[in-house]
Motif scaffolding. Structure first.
Motif, mmCIF file in Angstrom:
data_model
loop_
_atom_site.group_PDB
_atom_site.id
_atom_site.type_symbol
_atom_site.label_atom_id
_atom_site.label_comp_id
_atom_site.label_asym_id
_atom_site.label_seq_id
_atom_site.Cartn_x
_atom_site.Cartn_y
_atom_site.Cartn_z
ATOM 1 N N ALA A 88 43.232 38.603 37.321
ATOM 2 C CA ALA A 88 42.089 37.686 37.225
ATOM 3 C C ALA A 88 42.043 37.016 35.855
ATOM 4 O O ALA A 88 41.781 35.814 35.749
ATOM 5 C CB ALA A 88 40.791 38.439 37.496
ATOM 6 N N ASP A 89 42.303 37.806 34.800
ATOM 7 C CA ASP A 89 42.297 37.244 33.440
ATOM 8 C C ASP A 89 43.426 36.223 33.274
ATOM 9 O O ASP A 89 43.224 35.150 32.689
ATOM 10 C CB ASP A 89 42.444 38.358 32.399
ATOM 11 N N ASP B 282 44.914 34.502 35.624
ATOM 12 C CA ASP B 282 44.626 33.315 36.431
ATOM 13 C C ASP B 282 43.551 32.453 35.785
ATOM 14 O O ASP B 282 43.655 31.216 35.776
ATOM 15 C CB ASP B 282 44.193 33.739 37.833
ATOM 16 N N ALA B 283 42.525 33.083 35.244
ATOM 17 C CA ALA B 283 41.454 32.325 34.587
ATOM 18 C C ALA B 283 41.997 31.567 33.376
ATOM 19 O O ALA B 283 41.649 30.397 33.153
ATOM 20 C CB ALA B 283 40.333 33.271 34.167
ATOM 21 N N HIS B 284 42.857 32.237 32.605
ATOM 22 C CA HIS B 284 43.462 31.594 31.437
ATOM 23 C C HIS B 284 44.346 30.430 31.872
ATOM 24 O O HIS B 284 44.332 29.343 31.271
ATOM 25 C CB HIS B 284 44.270 32.630 30.664
ATOM 26 N N GLN C 68 44.105 28.649 34.658
ATOM 27 C CA GLN C 68 43.282 27.549 35.159
ATOM 28 C C GLN C 68 42.632 26.774 34.017
ATOM 29 O O GLN C 68 42.532 25.539 34.064
ATOM 30 C CB GLN C 68 42.209 28.081 36.112
#
Length: 249
Positions: A48-49, A51-53, A55
């Motif tokens: 999740a981290d 992917d967030a970074h 994006q």
């Protein structure tokens, strides 16, 4: 009766031992389940981290060149989806500012399939023309004419698409690297006409002048962000098996 009682006691002892073994097995399985659950949650958090970074960086890169007169001009000329130079090159870490300072608008230049079209685009003298760099591709990637000597900015570059090498070479030719401004200034007398020193901070030094660097556009940091995006693009698939293994556990 005594013999029967003794037999039943032996059976009971055996069953109790078996129960103890099963209880130990249950405890082991429960501990393994907790560890697997913790691993899965940790793997999920990492993904999740990442992917967030990814994006967030993608969103920043997507904003480059968006909005204003320059974008409208590119839309009119069919360059909306054109590749930019920063997408085809990289540079050693800590030398991103140097590359920005030397290439300037070339770094965010747009690829065109035929440079001869540009003359026709400027046929209307009343049309406002943005400050923009345009480049074509060159198949003969070996004809850059740049000496890749140690210490030259060219030697610190990674050309991802050899067809842009000549356009980049035209921008970084005769530029050599120095660790700091003091060193560059102390050696400026050795520079020939057209030669320059550049520092990691982006300051440029010629034989008779200094151009100080300061980030002043959305292009600042684009090379480092692109490098990080590529790293994340590789890290995300690599993290998926860990997530799957933890889920199976």
């Amino acid at each position: 009766l005594e013999e029967q009682l003794a037999e039943e006691q032996r059976e009971l002892a055996g069953r109790e031992a078996r129960v103890g073994e099963l209880a130990a097995t249950v405890q082991t399985l429960q501990a393994a389940h907790r560890a697997a659950s913790d691993a899965w949650h940790e793997a999920s958090r990492v993904i999740a981290d990442l992917d967030a970074h990814f994006q967030a960086l993608s969103a920043l890169q997507a904003k480059i060149g968006v909005g204003g007169d320059a974008e409208r001009w590119r839309q009119q000329k069919g360059l909306t989806a054109a590749r930019q130079l920063w997408q085809a090159i990289d540079v050693e870490a800590d030398w991103e500012n140097a590359l920005e300072a030397v290439l300037r608008e070339r770094l965010e230049g747009f690829e065109v399939d035929d440079l001869a079209k540009v003359a026709a685009w400027l046929s209307d003298p009343s049309e406002a023309v943005p400050r923009i760099a345009l480049f074509g591709l060159q198949a003969d990637s070996d004809s850059t004419g740049v000496d890749a000597e140690v210490g030259a900015l060219w030697s610190k570059l990674k050309i991802k698409d050899a067809r842009v090498a000549r356009f980049v070479a035209d921008g970084v030719a005769h530029v050599r690297c120095r660790a700091n401004l003091a060193d560059a200034l102390s050696e400026r007398a050795t520079l020939a006409v057209g030669e320059r020193f550049v520092t990691p901070q982006g300051h440029l030094v010629s034989a008779t002048g200094v151009t100080l660097f300061a980030p002043d556009s959305e292009i600042h940091g684009v090379i480092a962000r692109q490098r990080e995006l590529e790293r994340l693009d590789s890290a995300l698939p690599a993290a998926q098996p860990a997530d799957g293994s933890a889920r199976m556990g």
